[in-house]
Design a protein around this motif. Structure first.
Motif, short mmCIF file in Angstrom:
data_model
loop_
_atom_site.label_atom_id
_atom_site.label_comp_id
_atom_site.label_asym_id
_atom_site.label_seq_id
_atom_site.Cartn_x
_atom_site.Cartn_y
_atom_site.Cartn_z
N LEU A 31 5.01 -7.46 8.58
CA LEU A 31 4.41 -7.71 7.28
C LEU A 31 3.08 -6.97 7.12
CD1 LEU A 31 4.47 -9.15 4.57
CD2 LEU A 31 3.36 -11.11 5.65
N GLY A 32 2.22 -6.99 8.14
CA GLY A 32 0.93 -6.32 8.05
C GLY A 32 1.08 -4.83 7.79
N LYS A 33 1.99 -4.20 8.51
CA LYS A 33 2.24 -2.77 8.32
C LYS A 33 2.88 -2.51 6.96
CE LYS A 33 4.30 1.22 10.67
NZ LYS A 33 5.13 1.68 11.83
N ALA A 34 3.73 -3.43 6.52
CA ALA A 34 4.38 -3.29 5.21
C ALA A 34 3.35 -3.33 4.08
CB ALA A 34 5.42 -4.40 5.02
N ILE A 35 2.38 -4.23 4.19
CA ILE A 35 1.30 -4.30 3.18
C ILE A 35 0.50 -3.01 3.17
CG2 ILE A 35 -0.85 -5.49 2.55
CD1 ILE A 35 0.38 -8.07 3.69
N TYR A 36 0.18 -2.52 4.38
CA TYR A 36 -0.59 -1.27 4.52
C TYR A 36 0.15 -0.11 3.86
CZ TYR A 36 -3.01 2.56 6.95
OH TYR A 36 -3.71 3.69 7.26
N HIS A 37 1.44 0.01 4.16
CA HIS A 37 2.25 1.07 3.57
C HIS A 37 2.41 0.86 2.07
CE1 HIS A 37 4.29 3.39 6.98
NE2 HIS A 37 3.33 2.67 7.54
N GLY A 38 2.54 -0.39 1.66
CA GLY A 38 2.70 -0.69 0.24
C GLY A 38 1.49 -0.27 -0.58
N VAL A 39 0.31 -0.61 -0.09
CA VAL A 39 -0.93 -0.25 -0.79
C VAL A 39 -1.10 1.27 -0.85
CG1 VAL A 39 -3.45 -0.35 -0.70
CG2 VAL A 39 -2.11 -2.41 -0.27
N PHE A 40 -0.89 1.93 0.30
CA PHE A 40 -1.07 3.38 0.36
C PHE A 40 -0.12 4.09 -0.61
CE2 PHE A 40 -0.53 7.67 1.79
CZ PHE A 40 -1.77 8.05 2.28
N HIS A 41 1.15 3.74 -0.56
CA HIS A 41 2.13 4.44 -1.38
C HIS A 41 1.96 4.11 -2.86
CE1 HIS A 41 4.22 4.92 2.55
NE2 HIS A 41 4.48 6.10 2.04
N ALA A 42 1.56 2.89 -3.19
CA ALA A 42 1.35 2.53 -4.59
C ALA A 42 0.25 3.38 -5.21
CB ALA A 42 1.00 1.05 -4.71
N ILE A 43 -0.88 3.51 -4.50
CA ILE A 43 -1.99 4.32 -5.01
C ILE A 43 -1.61 5.79 -5.04
CG2 ILE A 43 -4.36 5.08 -4.53
CD1 ILE A 43 -4.90 2.30 -3.37
N SER A 44 -0.96 6.26 -4.00
CA SER A 44 -0.58 7.67 -3.92
C SER A 44 0.44 8.04 -5.00
CB SER A 44 0.00 7.98 -2.54
OG SER A 44 0.47 9.31 -2.46
N ILE A 45 1.47 7.23 -5.16
CA ILE A 45 2.54 7.56 -6.11
C ILE A 45 2.07 7.38 -7.55
CG2 ILE A 45 4.89 7.06 -6.82
CD1 ILE A 45 4.61 8.30 -4.03
#
Length: 447
Positions: A157-171
């Motif tokens: 979950l922690g890594k999923a949140i990290y990836h989620g935030v990064f990709h949301a801002i990037s995309i």
């Protein structure tokens, strides 16, 4: 000497924007050079760090190294901050901090904001800034939650949140950076309808522009759209649908991309590749394996790009609409360019033609330089130059093999593409006074 240079830089809003973006990029490059920014704890060379910082600030997405595996968490956050500042605009961020400190926004700052947001007047700019910040953060938050739900299936979950935030801002900011760690963009999720749909929605909304987003959110209250919003929505929809149809037809039998897939997967991939040319920068197929006809068609779509006031680049959808309207008006023997039953001023038409010719000249110049410095096919070089200028971030595999001169050329193309050719011209050119006379009219034969 320093006072004279300072007066030159602050003499006009375009010059201030030029200085601001340059400062942010250089600061980002210095931070990415630090050993703590890489996984190996080895310092990154200045040119490579400058390339990455420019790509992030100009929300392009062309990368020399795989973002997920090369950069550390510190490096990821530096890149993410550069994307956020570059996407929303550093003047918008500065205005936000000024509003938080309850400081009054001066006329000079409003003029710079007007240039940054590509507005026709300074009226209502502060209200627009508040909306820009609210819409951007709200959509990024929604994207982060949706991405996290999907990534939580594959990782903690922690890594999923990290990836989620990064990709949301990037995309959403159409930056195209990803943390897949394989250097393959979203190819591993090519058949994942959920992730494709979320990504396409963020790319499209980020590419609409904040004025259009404000119109969409206020529609229930106003019950009508402005001409600008109508043109952006109609042209964007037409380009996405036509683009998807053309890519679907060209790649239908290409076994190296989607030829061996079932019909639904082919359609989904075609739509995603069409949407990402709006300036998205992520792909679900290997762009280098596409047919040459598809690659050239994507160059055209990348050159058109997103919409004014958005996180994307290109000549913009409205410019393309005005050009098409001018051609149709000329073919029909009409003097006026009419869109949605409203006549456009000649000044708008002249500006659209000027912007297009400027952009063609810049892309061709960049392509000629790269054709001299790089050992690659012409189509691959043209694709790379257009992707850099349009701040798209798609690549046929040339980026990782660029020479020093090639890297510097791409850096310049990304910078000009984000700042805008006319803004750069106004910034570097001498201040023009009002013309005191006009020349007599002459006639030449056209066509």
């Amino acid at each position: 000497m320093f006072k004279k240079a300072a007066r030159w830089l602050y003499a006009s809003p375009p010059r201030t924007l030029l200085l601001g973006f340059s400062f942010i990029i250089l600061t980002g490059a210095v931070l990415l050079m630090l050993p703590i920014a890489s996984v190996s704890r080895e310092p990154t060379s200045f040119v490579d760090a400058l390339f990455t910082a420019t790509s992030a600030t100009c929300v392009t997405g062309l990368v020399l190294f795989d973002t997920g595996s090369y950069f550390s968490t510190f490096g990821h956050w530096v890149i993410l901050l550069l994307i956020q500042i570059g996407g929303i605009g550093f003047m918008t961020m500065a205005t936000l901090f000024a509003l938080m400190l309850r400081r009054r926004i001066s006329l000079k700052e409003r003029l710079i904001l007007q240039e940054s947001l590509n507005q026709g007047s300074i009226e209502g700019l502060v209200r627009l800034v508040r909306k820009v910040i609210f819409y951007a953060l709200a959509l990024e938050l929604a994207g982060a939650v949706l991405y996290t739900i999907r990534f939580a299936i594959d990782m903690p979950l922690g890594k999923a949140i990290y990836h989620g935030v990064f990709h949301a801002i990037s995309i959403f900011n159409n930056a195209g950076f990803d943390l897949t760690g394989t250097g393959s963009s979203f190819i591993g999720y090519a058949e994942d309808f959920y992730l494709n749909a979320v990504s396409m929605a963020l790319i499209v909304l980020g590419g609409f522009g904040f004025i259009v987003l404000a119109d969409l959110f206020d529609f229930r209250k106003k019950r009508k759209f402005s001409l600008h919003t109508k043109v952006v929505l109609s042209v964007s929809a037409a380009l996405i649908v036509v683009g998807a149809l053309v890519i679907f037809i060209f790649e239908f039998t290409n076994s190296r991309t989607i030829g061996d897939e079932h019909f639904a997967h082919k359609a989904l991939s075609a739509f995603f590749q069409s949407v990402t040319t709006r300036s998205g920068g992520v792909a679900t197929v290997d762009v280098a394996e596409l047919r040459q006809a598809t690659q050239f068609f994507m160059i055209i779509l990348m050159f058109i790009g997103a919409s004014p006031g958005s996180t994307g680049g290109g000549i913009k959808t409205t410019t393309f609409a005005v050009l098409v309207g001018a051609v149709l008006a000329m073919m029909r023997g009409k003097e006026d360019v009419v869109l949605f039953r409203l006549r456009l001023a000649q000044e708008r038409v002249y500006k659209a033609i000027t912007v297009t010719l400027f952009c063609i000249g810049i892309v061709l110049a960049g392509t000629m330089v790269l054709a001299t410095t790089e050992d690659a096919s012409f189509l691959k070089i043209l694709f790379e130059a257009t992707s850099a200028f349009g701040t798209v971030g798609l690549s046929m595999g040339l980026t990782g093999h660029l020479s020093l001169a090639g890297k510097l050329t791409i850096i310049v193309l990304m910078f000009i593409g984000r700042l805008g050719p006319l803004t750069l011209t106004y910034a570097l050119g001498p201040k023009q006074g009002r013309a005191l006379y006009r020349y007599a009219e002459g006639k030449i034969i056209i066509g």
